[in-house]
Design an enzyme around this catalytic site. Structure first.
Site, PDB file in Angstrom:
ATOM      1  N   THR A  17       2.512 -17.883  41.618  1.00 55.01           N
ATOM      2  CA  THR A  17       1.771 -18.161  40.492  1.00 55.01           C
ATOM      3  C   THR A  17       0.684 -19.382  40.527  1.00 55.01           C
ATOM      4  O   THR A  17       1.529 -20.375  40.684  1.00 55.01           O
ATOM      5  CB  THR A  17       2.391 -18.060  39.184  1.00 55.01           C
ATOM      6  OG1 THR A  17       3.832 -19.126  38.681  1.00 55.01           O
ATOM      7  CG2 THR A  17       3.118 -16.536  38.903  1.00 55.01           C
ATOM      8  N   ASP A  18      -0.067 -19.699  39.279  1.00 49.40           N
ATOM      9  CA  ASP A  18      -0.299 -20.319  38.957  1.00 49.40           C
ATOM     10  C   ASP A  18       0.244 -22.133  38.653  1.00 49.40           C
ATOM     11  O   ASP A  18       0.363 -22.800  38.712  1.00 49.40           O
ATOM     12  CB  ASP A  18      -1.590 -20.470  37.981  1.00 49.40           C
ATOM     13  CG  ASP A  18      -2.733 -19.829  38.452  1.00 49.40           C
ATOM     14  OD1 ASP A  18      -2.962 -19.630  39.518  1.00 49.40           O
ATOM     15  OD2 ASP A  18      -3.535 -19.188  37.620  1.00 49.40           O
ATOM     16  N   CYS A  19       1.172 -20.945  37.133  1.00 49.59           N
ATOM     17  CA  CYS A  19       2.498 -22.221  37.322  1.00 49.59           C
ATOM     18  C   CYS A  19       3.685 -22.053  38.218  1.00 49.59           C
ATOM     19  O   CYS A  19       4.093 -23.162  38.266  1.00 49.59           O
ATOM     20  CB  CYS A  19       2.530 -21.435  35.705  1.00 49.59           C
ATOM     21  SG  CYS A  19       2.612 -20.149  35.830  1.00 49.59           S
ATOM     22  N   TYR A  20       3.434 -21.095  39.429  1.00 52.22           N
ATOM     23  CA  TYR A  20       4.895 -21.824  40.043  1.00 52.22           C
ATOM     24  C   TYR A  20       4.807 -21.584  41.657  1.00 52.22           C
ATOM     25  O   TYR A  20       4.841 -20.055  41.565  1.00 52.22           O
ATOM     26  CB  TYR A  20       6.226 -20.678  39.958  1.00 52.22           C
ATOM     27  CG  TYR A  20       6.839 -21.360  38.669  1.00 52.22           C
ATOM     28  CD1 TYR A  20       7.617 -21.822  38.850  1.00 52.22           C
ATOM     29  CD2 TYR A  20       6.137 -20.750  37.467  1.00 52.22           C
ATOM     30  CE1 TYR A  20       8.791 -22.547  37.337  1.00 52.22           C
ATOM     31  CE2 TYR A  20       7.207 -20.298  35.857  1.00 52.22           C
ATOM     32  CZ  TYR A  20       8.255 -21.873  36.270  1.00 52.22           C
ATOM     33  OH  TYR A  20       8.889 -21.966  35.210  1.00 52.22           O
ATOM     34  N   PRO A  21       3.323 -21.865  42.235  1.00 51.93           N
ATOM     35  CA  PRO A  21       3.199 -21.184  43.300  1.00 51.93           C
ATOM     36  C   PRO A  21       3.103 -20.895  44.275  1.00 51.93           C
ATOM     37  O   PRO A  21       3.260 -20.808  45.738  1.00 51.93           O
ATOM     38  CB  PRO A  21       2.010 -23.057  43.423  1.00 51.93           C
ATOM     39  CG  PRO A  21       2.311 -24.573  42.435  1.00 51.93           C
ATOM     40  CD  PRO A  21       3.460 -23.757  41.763  1.00 51.93           C
TER      41      PRO A  21
END
Lengths: 402, 135
Positions: free
Chosen positions: A138-142
């Site tokens: 994800t954007d916060c957990y790439p």
């Protein structure tokens, strides 16, 4: 004269508490009488060491750089799948989980060499364990992939949290069929070839406190060699089963959910186990102190094997088909004699729960309390008792195509 | 008369030789095969119970050794890993020869390896894999 837990704790702190095991209290009550025994003894220690499938541990592995959200993805520890439906790096490892590539019982009856219970034992033993995780990023957990060794000492939290342990009594398993069957109660030979039982009997915690007068939510316990607590009543808690006059249940009844810091525990009291043709599990050592608050509680703890009765159940047909009928009732003195009579046949018995290890746990807990290292707790709330009407219900299946 | 249980390891060059036949014919020994397995081109394993005169038994075993067969007493075959055993007792009714017995006082399981016939039923029945086969 009645005592309070507070008074007993004062004695423990001064090193003056009289602590005996649930085995030792039997002789004390026999010799001195109930009134004197209840006055002199402050704590009775109970224990059990048996396979408990509803066990597991939740772990926070710490964040990686860049960060990964294992939650919603997949993860394994030593190839054993863990539950990853929590936040980014929290996982739960269940005792019966098996590697995806394990053949299960495709190679009949199935060896089940390694699973969740063994991973827990390895973690507790301080061995490095392989963590593999994949995520969608994800954007916060790439990050999408993670492969690393982890060690219990480096984990943020590793907490044993078992939804159902410490069964109050258990079935005796036999096999009436004409073939060998492989069960969680061990290998059962055909035509009543053996009878396996699984309880510490007179040492077992809930058989010594049959109405849950002292064991409740918040009770501090010996758990896997460390300190733990009763978190809740266990799943399938069933306090309304039939009881003897002593109050002791004649079939599986109460259960406990327990929790404790895995980092303090010891591999000798948390052992991965395999039941041939069945699967893997975790053998858990648990010890529970019972404060002798009055004569009635003392009387409960003086229960003997010969006064604890349980049901003989056929595991070839009755158990798997959910038919509850018992083939008869036996007591633990009979079971421990090595032979019981079932349908007029002499049947050799085998234990699943280790009595000698339970004695060791009861003695260890006794030493901790005598040394003042372990204080007793007041339960925060009681477990549902016989009067609660709380029962263990079967699943009512409903067709989906309605 | 003696009666002994032994484990024989045959190197691959001996697998096709009539060794046991010679024990009967030349040394007058009675045999009972407790276990046999042959891995072609590797080795053969035979667990035998031998009965006969002491003198014949000794000469027969010497013959085996001279032929290149490795001979071990059977008691070394199945061993218990003491550190692993939890003394639960689930193996006790599985053992056909009462080599695994619960001590009524200590409630610990005693393993009498002189009674063990190496049937290996306990190996997989043991939940913590404390029973091991050593060849």
């Amino acid at each position: 004269m009645a005592k309070t837990i507070k008074e007993i704790n004062e004695k423990i702190k001064k090193g003056k508490a009289v602590v005996v095991t649930a085995e030792e209290i039997i002789d004390i009550v026999d010799k001195k009488g109930l009134a004197k025994a209840a006055e002199e003894v402050d704590v009775v220690t109970t224990a059990t060491f048996g396979p408990m499938c509803s066990s597991g541990a939740y772990i926070n592995v710490g964040h990686t750089k860049p960060k990964i959200k294992i939650g919603g993805g997949k993860a394994t520890l030593n190839d054993v799948p863990v539950y990853a439906g929590f936040a980014a790096v929290d996982i739960y490892l269940g005792a019966t989980a098996l590697p995806d590539e394990d053949p299960r019982n495709k190679l009949y009856p199935g060896d089940f060499e390694y699973g969740g219970g063994h991973v827990i034992e390895d973690l507790v033993a301080g061995k490095d364990v392989k963590l593999v995780a994949s995520a969608y990023g994800t954007d916060c957990y790439p990050r999408k992939k993670l492969e690393t060794w982890v060690n219990i000492k480096d984990l943020n939290e590793a907490v044993l949290f078992n939804p159902r342990n410490v069964y109050q009594n258990y079935n005796v398993a036999v096999n009436l069929s004409d073939r060998v069957i492989y069960t969680y109660m061990g290998t059962l030979k055909p035509h009543l070839g053996n009878a396996n039982y699984c309880s510490a009997g007179q040492l077992s915690p809930l058989l010594n406190d049959p109405y849950y007068k002292t064991i409740g939510i918040g009770t501090r316990i010996f758990l896997g060699g460390g300190i733990g607590y009763v978190a809740w009543h266990g799943t399938q808690h069933n306090p309304t089963v039939k009881r003897k006059e002593s109050g002791v249940t004649q079939a599986p009844a109460g259960t406990l959910a327990v929790i404790g810091d895995l980092k303090q525990m010891k591999p000798e009291w948390l052992r991965g186990a395999t039941f041939h043709g069945y699967g893997v599990t975790l053998t858990v050592g648990i010890g529970i102190p019972i404060p002798i608050l009055n004569e009635q509680i003392c009387k409960y703890t003086a229960i003997k094997d010969e006064d604890i009765w349980t049901q003989i159940i056929d595991y070839s047909e009755n158990y798997p088909q959910g038919k509850g009928s018992s083939l008869g009732e036996v007591n633990y003195a009979q079971l421990k004699s090595g032979h019981i009579k079932v349908q007029d046949k002499d049947v050799p018995t085998g234990g699943i729960s280790s009595y000698s290890k339970a004695v060791e746990i009861a003695n260890t807990l006794k030493t901790w309390i005598k040394k003042g290292d372990f204080l007793l707790t007041e339960p925060v709330a009681s477990l549902p008792g016989e009067e609660s009407g709380y029962t263990f219900k079967p699943l009512k299946e409903r067709p989906l195509d309605k | 008369m003696v009666s002994k249980k032994i484990v024989l390891h045959f190197p691959n060059k001996l697998v096709d030789q009539p060794i046991v036949y010679k024990l009967v014919k030349d040394y007058n020994l009675k045999f009972n095969i407790l276990k046999a397995s042959i891995t072609p081109k590797e080795e053969g394993l035979l667990v035998l119970e031998l009965n006969g005169e002491e003198k014949d038994y000794k000469q027969g075993v010497n013959y085996l050794k001279e032929s290149g067969v490795k001979v071990q007493p059977l008691s070394r075959d199945v061993v218990r890993n003491e550190a692993k055993c939890t003394h639960c007792g689930v193996c006790v009714p599985i053992c056909p020869t009462a080599a695994l017995v619960v001590d009524p006082l200590t409630r610990k399981v005693n393993f009498y390896n002189d009674k063990c016939i190496a049937c290996e039923l306990c190996i997989k029945a043991c939940p913590v894999r404390a029973m091991e086969v050593h060849f």
